[in-house]
Design an enzyme around this catalytic site. Structure first.
Site, mmCIF file in Angstrom:
data_model
loop_
_atom_site.group_PDB
_atom_site.id
_atom_site.type_symbol
_atom_site.label_atom_id
_atom_site.label_comp_id
_atom_site.label_asym_id
_atom_site.label_seq_id
_atom_site.Cartn_x
_atom_site.Cartn_y
_atom_site.Cartn_z
ATOM 1 N N CYS A 255 -13.378 -0.478 19.350
ATOM 2 C CA CYS A 255 -14.412 -0.166 20.319
ATOM 3 C C CYS A 255 -15.690 -0.889 19.926
ATOM 4 C CB CYS A 255 -14.654 1.336 20.294
ATOM 5 S SG CYS A 255 -15.789 1.892 21.509
ATOM 6 N N THR B 252 -9.784 1.915 -15.195
ATOM 7 C CA THR B 252 -8.749 2.829 -15.690
ATOM 8 C C THR B 252 -7.680 3.028 -14.613
ATOM 9 O OG1 THR B 252 -10.431 3.869 -17.036
ATOM 10 C CG2 THR B 252 -8.392 5.112 -16.727
ATOM 11 N N SER C 232 0.842 -1.190 0.000
ATOM 12 C CA SER C 232 0.000 0.000 0.000
ATOM 13 C C SER C 232 0.879 1.242 0.000
ATOM 14 C CB SER C 232 -0.873 -0.018 1.265
ATOM 15 O OG SER C 232 -1.716 1.086 1.282
ATOM 16 N N ALA C 233 0.530 2.240 -0.813
ATOM 17 C CA ALA C 233 1.390 3.435 -0.936
ATOM 18 C C ALA C 233 1.336 4.328 0.296
ATOM 19 C CB ALA C 233 0.966 4.241 -2.164
HETATM 20 N N1 PLP Z 1 -2.306 -4.752 5.978
HETATM 21 C C1 PLP Z 1 -1.691 -4.089 6.967
HETATM 22 C C2 PLP Z 1 -0.609 -4.778 7.747
HETATM 23 C C3 PLP Z 1 -2.054 -2.780 7.289
HETATM 24 O O1 PLP Z 1 -1.444 -2.132 8.283
HETATM 25 C C4 PLP Z 1 -3.089 -2.163 6.522
HETATM 26 C C5 PLP Z 1 -3.558 -0.804 6.868
HETATM 27 O O2 PLP Z 1 -4.009 -0.563 7.956
HETATM 28 C C6 PLP Z 1 -3.695 -2.886 5.478
HETATM 29 C C7 PLP Z 1 -3.267 -4.167 5.239
HETATM 30 C C8 PLP Z 1 -4.759 -2.259 4.622
HETATM 31 O O3 PLP Z 1 -4.176 -1.272 3.814
HETATM 32 P P1 PLP Z 1 -5.028 -0.237 2.914
HETATM 33 O O4 PLP Z 1 -5.354 0.896 3.835
HETATM 34 O O5 PLP Z 1 -4.109 0.181 1.819
HETATM 35 O O6 PLP Z 1 -6.208 -0.952 2.422
#
Ligand code: PLP
Length: 393
Positions: A334, A238, A200-201
Protein backbone atom coordinates in the site's frame (compact mmCIF):
# COMPACT_ATOMS: atom_id res chain seq x y z
CA UNK A 1 -9.24 -26.76 14.08
CA UNK A 2 -13.06 -27.01 14.08
CA UNK A 3 -14.67 -26.53 10.64
CA UNK A 4 -15.75 -22.91 11.12
CA UNK A 5 -12.73 -21.69 13.08
CA UNK A 6 -10.75 -19.06 11.15
CA UNK A 7 -8.71 -20.60 8.35
CA UNK A 8 -5.02 -19.75 8.13
CA UNK A 9 -4.00 -19.74 4.46
CA UNK A 10 -0.93 -17.54 4.75
CA UNK A 11 1.87 -20.09 5.22
CA UNK A 12 4.14 -18.13 2.89
CA UNK A 13 4.03 -15.17 5.30
CA UNK A 14 4.80 -17.30 8.33
CA UNK A 15 3.81 -20.67 9.77
CA UNK A 16 2.50 -21.58 13.22
CA UNK A 17 5.24 -23.02 15.43
CA UNK A 18 5.35 -26.82 15.03
CA UNK A 19 4.91 -28.83 18.21
CA UNK A 20 8.26 -30.59 17.70
CA UNK A 21 10.01 -27.21 17.38
CA UNK A 22 8.45 -26.00 20.61
CA UNK A 23 9.54 -29.20 22.39
CA UNK A 24 13.09 -28.92 21.05
CA UNK A 25 13.26 -25.29 22.21
CA UNK A 26 11.82 -26.14 25.64
CA UNK A 27 14.52 -28.75 26.04
CA UNK A 28 17.27 -26.41 24.82
CA UNK A 29 16.02 -23.70 27.21
CA UNK A 30 16.52 -26.08 30.09
CA UNK A 31 19.78 -27.72 29.04
CA UNK A 32 21.55 -25.43 26.57
CA UNK A 33 20.84 -21.89 27.79
CA UNK A 34 24.47 -20.87 28.30
CA UNK A 35 26.84 -19.07 25.96
CA UNK A 36 28.30 -21.70 23.62
CA UNK A 37 31.68 -19.93 23.70
CA UNK A 38 31.99 -20.41 27.48
CA UNK A 39 34.57 -23.00 28.50
CA UNK A 40 32.66 -24.47 31.46
CA UNK A 41 30.23 -27.36 31.31
CA UNK A 42 27.15 -25.16 30.82
CA UNK A 43 28.82 -23.57 27.79
CA UNK A 44 29.90 -26.94 26.42
CA UNK A 45 26.32 -28.22 26.66
CA UNK A 46 25.11 -25.19 24.67
CA UNK A 47 27.88 -25.67 22.09
CA UNK A 48 26.94 -29.33 21.72
CA UNK A 49 23.28 -28.47 21.24
CA UNK A 50 24.19 -25.88 18.60
CA UNK A 51 26.37 -28.36 16.72
CA UNK A 52 23.62 -31.01 16.85
CA UNK A 53 21.22 -28.50 15.29
CA UNK A 54 23.81 -27.58 12.66
CA UNK A 55 24.40 -31.24 11.77
CA UNK A 56 20.71 -32.01 11.58
CA UNK A 57 20.06 -29.04 9.28
CA UNK A 58 23.04 -29.92 7.09
CA UNK A 59 21.89 -33.53 6.72
CA UNK A 60 18.41 -32.35 5.73
CA UNK A 61 19.83 -29.89 3.21
CA UNK A 62 22.33 -32.20 1.54
CA UNK A 63 25.48 -30.51 2.79
CA UNK A 64 28.14 -30.60 5.52
CA UNK A 65 27.67 -29.07 8.96
CA UNK A 66 30.53 -26.60 8.27
CA UNK A 67 28.44 -25.02 5.49
CA UNK A 68 25.69 -23.91 7.90
CA UNK A 69 26.08 -20.41 9.40
CA UNK A 70 23.26 -19.33 11.69
CA UNK A 71 21.93 -15.78 11.56
CA UNK A 72 18.74 -13.90 12.40
CA UNK A 73 16.66 -14.86 9.36
CA UNK A 74 16.61 -14.76 5.60
CA UNK A 75 16.84 -10.99 5.23
CA UNK A 76 20.18 -11.05 7.04
CA UNK A 77 21.26 -14.23 5.28
CA UNK A 78 20.61 -12.70 1.86
CA UNK A 79 22.53 -9.52 2.72
CA UNK A 80 25.40 -11.61 4.08
CA UNK A 81 25.40 -13.77 0.94
CA UNK A 82 25.47 -10.95 -1.59
CA UNK A 83 27.49 -8.32 0.27
CA UNK A 84 29.78 -10.85 1.97
CA UNK A 85 30.61 -12.68 -1.28
CA UNK A 86 30.98 -9.44 -3.25
CA UNK A 87 33.46 -8.07 -0.72
CA UNK A 88 35.89 -10.81 -1.73
CA UNK A 89 35.49 -10.02 -5.46
CA UNK A 90 36.40 -7.20 -7.85
CA UNK A 91 33.25 -5.10 -8.45
CA UNK A 92 31.49 -6.37 -11.56
CA UNK A 93 27.93 -7.22 -12.54
CA UNK A 94 25.34 -8.88 -10.31
CA UNK A 95 22.34 -10.58 -11.94
CA UNK A 96 19.05 -11.15 -10.17
CA UNK A 97 15.72 -12.35 -11.53
CA UNK A 98 12.85 -9.94 -12.13
CA UNK A 99 10.82 -11.68 -9.39
CA UNK A 100 13.04 -11.53 -6.29
CA UNK A 101 11.97 -10.89 -2.71
CA UNK A 102 12.63 -7.25 -1.69
CA UNK A 103 15.50 -8.45 0.57
CA UNK A 104 17.44 -9.51 -2.55
CA UNK A 105 16.59 -6.35 -4.46
CA UNK A 106 17.74 -4.29 -1.47
CA UNK A 107 21.02 -6.18 -1.03
CA UNK A 108 21.73 -5.99 -4.77
CA UNK A 109 20.90 -2.26 -4.61
CA UNK A 110 23.60 -1.89 -1.93
CA UNK A 111 26.08 -3.51 -4.30
CA UNK A 112 25.07 -1.02 -6.96
CA UNK A 113 25.95 1.79 -4.53
CA UNK A 114 29.36 0.15 -4.17
CA UNK A 115 30.01 0.35 -7.91
CA UNK A 116 28.50 -2.94 -9.10
CA UNK A 117 26.27 -3.06 -12.18
CA UNK A 118 22.86 -4.55 -11.38
CA UNK A 119 20.79 -6.27 -14.02
CA UNK A 120 17.47 -8.12 -13.72
CA UNK A 121 17.13 -11.18 -15.95
CA UNK A 122 13.60 -11.29 -17.46
CA UNK A 123 10.97 -13.88 -16.60
CA UNK A 124 8.05 -15.17 -18.67
CA UNK A 125 4.34 -14.77 -17.94
CA UNK A 126 4.52 -17.55 -15.32
CA UNK A 127 7.52 -16.06 -13.52
CA UNK A 128 10.01 -18.53 -15.00
CA UNK A 129 13.53 -17.21 -15.58
CA UNK A 130 14.63 -16.79 -19.22
CA UNK A 131 17.61 -19.17 -19.25
CA UNK A 132 18.82 -17.95 -22.66
CA UNK A 133 18.92 -14.38 -21.38
CA UNK A 134 20.76 -15.57 -18.26
CA UNK A 135 23.28 -17.51 -20.32
CA UNK A 136 23.92 -14.53 -22.59
CA UNK A 137 24.72 -12.42 -19.52
CA UNK A 138 27.02 -14.99 -17.89
CA UNK A 139 30.17 -13.36 -19.18
CA UNK A 140 32.49 -10.71 -17.83
CA UNK A 141 31.83 -8.55 -15.85
CA UNK A 142 29.15 -10.82 -14.28
CA UNK A 143 30.52 -12.27 -11.03
CA UNK A 144 27.44 -13.00 -8.95
CA UNK A 145 23.90 -14.34 -9.62
CA UNK A 146 20.97 -14.50 -7.20
CA UNK A 147 17.73 -16.27 -8.14
CA UNK A 148 14.77 -17.02 -5.90
CA UNK A 149 14.22 -20.80 -5.76
CA UNK A 150 10.45 -20.69 -5.27
CA UNK A 151 8.61 -17.43 -5.81
CA UNK A 152 6.59 -16.51 -2.72
CA UNK A 153 3.85 -14.53 -4.45
CA UNK A 154 3.11 -16.70 -7.51
CA UNK A 155 4.64 -20.08 -6.58
CA UNK A 156 6.97 -20.48 -9.58
CA UNK A 157 9.80 -23.01 -9.12
CA UNK A 158 13.00 -22.13 -10.96
CA UNK A 159 15.23 -24.79 -12.55
CA UNK A 160 17.90 -24.30 -9.89
CA UNK A 161 20.07 -27.24 -10.97
CA UNK A 162 20.34 -25.84 -14.49
CA UNK A 163 21.02 -22.31 -13.25
CA UNK A 164 23.74 -23.58 -10.88
CA UNK A 165 25.34 -25.54 -13.73
CA UNK A 166 25.35 -22.53 -16.06
CA UNK A 167 26.87 -20.34 -13.36
CA UNK A 168 29.52 -22.92 -12.51
CA UNK A 169 30.50 -23.31 -16.17
CA UNK A 170 30.87 -19.53 -16.39
CA UNK A 171 32.84 -19.30 -13.12
CA UNK A 172 30.15 -17.09 -11.57
CA UNK A 173 28.95 -17.43 -7.95
CA UNK A 174 25.35 -18.54 -7.50
CA UNK A 175 23.13 -17.67 -4.55
CA UNK A 176 19.57 -18.85 -4.17
CA UNK A 177 16.91 -17.54 -1.82
CA UNK A 178 15.43 -20.92 -0.85
CA UNK A 179 13.15 -19.58 1.89
CA UNK A 180 9.92 -20.80 0.29
CA UNK A 181 11.45 -23.84 -1.38
CA UNK A 182 13.05 -25.53 1.65
CA UNK A 183 9.78 -26.23 3.49
CA UNK A 184 8.37 -28.19 0.56
CA UNK A 185 11.07 -29.71 -1.61
CA UNK A 186 14.41 -31.41 -1.02
CA UNK A 187 17.38 -29.14 -1.44
CA UNK A 188 20.53 -31.03 -2.31
CA UNK A 189 22.99 -28.18 -1.83
CA UNK A 190 26.22 -30.04 -2.63
CA UNK A 191 24.79 -32.26 -5.37
CA UNK A 192 23.26 -29.31 -7.22
CA UNK A 193 26.38 -27.21 -6.79
CA UNK A 194 24.99 -24.10 -5.11
CA UNK A 195 27.53 -21.65 -3.70
CA UNK A 196 25.23 -19.85 -1.28
CA UNK A 197 21.72 -20.65 -0.01
CA UNK A 198 19.50 -18.51 2.25
CA UNK A 199 16.93 -20.02 4.62
CA UNK A 200 14.51 -18.89 7.29
CA UNK A 201 13.06 -21.01 10.13
CA UNK A 202 9.69 -19.30 10.50
CA UNK A 203 8.52 -20.30 7.01
CA UNK A 204 8.77 -24.00 7.88
CA UNK A 205 7.27 -24.34 11.33
CA UNK A 206 10.29 -23.00 13.22
CA UNK A 207 10.62 -19.85 15.33
CA UNK A 208 11.07 -16.32 14.04
CA UNK A 209 14.48 -14.70 14.56
CA UNK A 210 16.70 -17.44 13.20
CA UNK A 211 17.81 -18.41 9.71
CA UNK A 212 20.91 -19.69 8.02
CA UNK A 213 23.27 -19.01 5.19
CA UNK A 214 24.73 -22.14 3.62
CA UNK A 215 28.20 -21.44 2.26
CA UNK A 216 30.03 -23.75 -0.12
CA UNK A 217 33.31 -24.91 1.42
CA UNK A 218 36.32 -22.87 0.40
CA UNK A 219 34.33 -19.82 -0.68
CA UNK A 220 35.90 -16.50 0.39
CA UNK A 221 33.43 -14.35 2.28
CA UNK A 222 33.65 -11.20 4.40
CA UNK A 223 31.44 -10.74 7.50
CA UNK A 224 28.99 -7.83 7.70
CA UNK A 225 29.51 -7.38 11.45
CA UNK A 226 32.68 -7.40 13.52
CA UNK A 227 32.84 -8.91 16.98
CA UNK A 228 33.40 -12.26 18.56
CA UNK A 229 34.13 -14.22 15.38
CA UNK A 230 31.27 -16.70 15.83
CA UNK A 231 30.01 -18.85 12.95
CA UNK A 232 33.53 -19.39 11.62
CA UNK A 233 34.17 -15.69 11.58
CA UNK A 234 31.25 -14.92 9.27
CA UNK A 235 28.56 -13.82 11.71
CA UNK A 236 29.60 -12.28 14.99
CA UNK A 237 27.20 -12.35 17.93
CA UNK A 238 26.30 -14.94 20.56
CA UNK A 239 24.58 -17.78 18.73
CA UNK A 240 20.80 -18.37 19.04
CA UNK A 241 21.16 -21.88 20.47
CA UNK A 242 17.51 -22.32 21.49
CA UNK A 243 16.12 -20.95 18.23
CA UNK A 244 18.53 -23.13 16.25
CA UNK A 245 17.16 -26.21 18.05
CA UNK A 246 13.63 -25.22 16.99
CA UNK A 247 14.80 -24.55 13.41
CA UNK A 248 16.44 -27.98 13.11
CA UNK A 249 13.44 -29.83 14.58
CA UNK A 250 11.04 -27.99 12.27
CA UNK A 251 13.07 -28.71 9.14
CA UNK A 252 13.36 -32.38 10.10
CA UNK A 253 9.57 -32.49 10.43
CA UNK A 254 9.13 -30.74 7.07
CA UNK A 255 11.35 -33.38 5.47
CA UNK A 256 9.34 -36.22 7.05
CA UNK A 257 6.13 -34.63 5.82
CA UNK A 258 7.45 -34.76 2.27
CA UNK A 259 7.41 -38.57 2.40
CA UNK A 260 4.73 -39.49 4.97
CA UNK A 261 1.79 -38.34 2.86
CA UNK A 262 1.31 -34.92 4.51
CA UNK A 263 2.70 -32.92 1.57
CA UNK A 264 0.71 -35.05 -0.87
CA UNK A 265 -2.47 -34.36 1.13
CA UNK A 266 -1.81 -30.60 1.09
CA UNK A 267 -1.11 -30.68 -2.63
CA UNK A 268 -4.36 -32.57 -3.23
CA UNK A 269 -6.26 -29.95 -1.18
CA UNK A 270 -4.62 -27.22 -3.25
CA UNK A 271 -5.53 -28.94 -6.54
CA UNK A 272 -9.16 -29.37 -5.47
CA UNK A 273 -9.30 -25.78 -4.32
CA UNK A 274 -7.97 -24.59 -7.67
CA UNK A 275 -10.66 -26.55 -9.52
CA UNK A 276 -13.37 -25.01 -7.34
CA UNK A 277 -12.01 -21.47 -7.51
CA UNK A 278 -11.56 -21.53 -11.26
CA UNK A 279 -15.34 -21.85 -11.58
CA UNK A 280 -15.86 -18.52 -9.83
CA UNK A 281 -16.45 -15.56 -12.15
CA UNK A 282 -13.66 -12.97 -11.99
CA UNK A 283 -11.00 -15.42 -10.74
CA UNK A 284 -7.89 -16.23 -12.81
CA UNK A 285 -4.83 -18.20 -11.74
CA UNK A 286 -1.54 -16.31 -11.79
CA UNK A 287 1.85 -18.03 -11.99
CA UNK A 288 2.27 -21.56 -13.35
CA UNK A 289 -0.64 -23.96 -13.74
CA UNK A 290 0.31 -26.93 -11.52
CA UNK A 291 -0.84 -29.42 -14.17
CA UNK A 292 1.61 -28.02 -16.70
CA UNK A 293 4.60 -26.55 -14.88
CA UNK A 294 6.36 -26.93 -11.53
CA UNK A 295 4.76 -24.88 -8.78
CA UNK A 296 4.99 -24.81 -4.99
CA UNK A 297 2.69 -27.67 -3.91
CA UNK A 298 0.79 -25.70 -1.23
CA UNK A 299 0.39 -22.48 -3.17
CA UNK A 300 -2.28 -20.70 -5.21
CA UNK A 301 -2.25 -17.16 -6.49
CA UNK A 302 -5.14 -15.46 -8.22
CA UNK A 303 -5.99 -12.26 -10.07
CA UNK A 304 -9.44 -10.95 -9.21
CA UNK A 305 -11.93 -8.82 -11.11
CA UNK A 306 -15.54 -7.66 -10.73
CA UNK A 307 -18.43 -8.90 -12.95
CA UNK A 308 -17.54 -6.22 -15.53
CA UNK A 309 -13.95 -7.47 -15.71
CA UNK A 310 -12.49 -4.50 -13.79
CA UNK A 311 -9.66 -5.43 -11.39
CA UNK A 312 -10.43 -5.56 -7.68
CA UNK A 313 -7.95 -4.48 -5.02
CA UNK A 314 -6.25 -7.61 -3.67
CA UNK A 315 -5.76 -5.84 -0.34
CA UNK A 316 -9.45 -5.02 -0.05
CA UNK A 317 -10.35 -8.63 -0.79
CA UNK A 318 -7.91 -9.82 1.89
CA UNK A 319 -9.65 -7.60 4.45
CA UNK A 320 -13.09 -8.78 3.29
CA UNK A 321 -11.96 -12.41 3.44
CA UNK A 322 -10.95 -11.96 7.05
CA UNK A 323 -14.57 -10.91 7.73
CA UNK A 324 -15.42 -14.39 6.40
CA UNK A 325 -12.86 -15.95 8.76
CA UNK A 326 -10.15 -16.57 6.15
CA UNK A 327 -6.57 -15.32 6.56
CA UNK A 328 -4.91 -14.82 3.16
CA UNK A 329 -2.60 -12.23 1.66
CA UNK A 330 -2.12 -10.04 -1.37
CA UNK A 331 1.14 -9.39 -3.17
CA UNK A 332 0.39 -5.74 -3.42
CA UNK A 333 1.76 -3.18 -0.96
CA UNK A 334 0.00 0.00 0.00
CA UNK A 335 1.39 3.42 -0.84
CA UNK A 336 1.74 5.31 2.44
CA UNK A 337 0.82 8.67 0.94
CA UNK A 338 -2.32 7.95 -1.08
CA UNK A 339 -3.47 4.67 0.46
CA UNK A 340 -3.97 3.42 -3.10
CA UNK A 341 -2.83 -0.15 -3.75
CA UNK A 342 0.52 -0.33 -5.51
CA UNK A 343 0.99 -2.79 -8.34
CA UNK A 344 3.01 -5.87 -7.39
CA UNK A 345 6.54 -5.67 -8.89
CA UNK A 346 6.44 -9.47 -9.32
CA UNK A 347 3.26 -9.37 -11.42
CA UNK A 348 4.59 -6.39 -13.41
CA UNK A 349 7.78 -8.34 -14.19
CA UNK A 350 5.56 -11.19 -15.46
CA UNK A 351 3.89 -8.77 -17.89
CA UNK A 352 0.60 -8.27 -16.00
CA UNK A 353 -0.69 -4.76 -16.75
CA UNK A 354 -0.55 -2.09 -14.04
CA UNK A 355 -4.29 -2.11 -13.28
CA UNK A 356 -4.41 -5.86 -12.75
CA UNK A 357 -1.10 -6.00 -10.89
CA UNK A 358 -2.74 -4.85 -7.65
CA UNK A 359 -5.54 -7.44 -7.87
CA UNK A 360 -3.46 -10.40 -6.62
CA UNK A 361 -4.54 -12.78 -3.88
CA UNK A 362 -2.31 -15.51 -2.42
CA UNK A 363 -3.56 -18.62 -0.64
CA UNK A 364 -0.83 -20.75 0.93
CA UNK A 365 -1.92 -23.91 2.72
CA UNK A 366 -0.43 -25.99 5.52
CA UNK A 367 -0.77 -29.26 7.43
CA UNK A 368 -3.12 -27.66 9.97
CA UNK A 369 -6.01 -27.48 7.44
CA UNK A 370 -8.65 -30.16 7.07
CA UNK A 371 -10.49 -30.95 3.84
CA UNK A 372 -13.84 -29.74 5.22
CA UNK A 373 -12.37 -26.36 6.09
CA UNK A 374 -10.99 -25.81 2.60
CA UNK A 375 -14.40 -26.56 1.11
CA UNK A 376 -15.89 -23.40 2.51
CA UNK A 377 -13.32 -21.20 0.82
CA UNK A 378 -14.91 -20.70 -2.65
CA UNK A 379 -18.15 -19.37 -1.12
CA UNK A 380 -16.17 -17.12 1.25
CA UNK A 381 -14.12 -15.71 -1.62
CA UNK A 382 -17.22 -15.10 -3.77
CA UNK A 383 -18.83 -13.22 -0.90
CA UNK A 384 -15.67 -11.21 -0.17
CA UNK A 385 -15.30 -10.25 -3.82
CA UNK A 386 -18.95 -9.20 -4.08
CA UNK A 387 -18.40 -6.72 -1.25
CA UNK A 388 -15.37 -5.04 -2.89
CA UNK A 389 -15.40 -2.27 -5.46
CA UNK A 390 -13.18 -2.16 -8.56
CA UNK A 391 -9.91 -0.20 -8.29
CA UNK A 392 -10.54 3.25 -9.81
CA UNK A 393 -8.46 3.69 -12.99
N1 PLP B 1 12.82 -14.43 0.90
C1 PLP B 1 11.57 -14.87 0.71
C2 PLP B 1 11.24 -15.60 -0.56
C3 PLP B 1 10.57 -14.65 1.67
O1 PLP B 1 9.33 -15.09 1.46
C4 PLP B 1 10.93 -13.96 2.86
C5 PLP B 1 9.90 -13.64 3.87
O2 PLP B 1 8.94 -12.98 3.59
C6 PLP B 1 12.26 -13.53 3.03
C7 PLP B 1 13.17 -13.79 2.04
C8 PLP B 1 12.69 -12.83 4.29
O3 PLP B 1 12.68 -13.74 5.35
P1 PLP B 1 12.88 -13.32 6.90
O4 PLP B 1 11.51 -12.96 7.38
O5 PLP B 1 13.40 -14.54 7.58
O6 PLP B 1 13.83 -12.21 6.93
Amino acid sequence: MVPDAPLYLDACATTPLAQVARQAMDEACMTAWANPSSLHGFGLAAAESLERSRQSLAADLGTQAEAVRFCSGATESIHLALLGAAAALEPGRVLISGVEHPAVTAAAGRLQQQGWQLQAVPVDATGLLDLDALQALLRSPTRLVSVIGAQSEVGTLQPLGQIARLCRQAGVLFHTDAVQLAPHLPLAMDQLGFDLVSLSAHKLGGPRGVGALLVRQGLSMAPLLGGGGQERGLRAGTEPVVLAAGFAAALALARRQQSDGTSARIQHQRDRLLLALQDLPGVTLSGPHPARQPRLPHHLSLLLSDPRGRPLSGRQVVRALWQQGVAASSGSACSGASGRPQPSPVLLAMGVDRDRASSGLRLSLGCWLEDAQIERLPAALAQAMAGCGAVPP
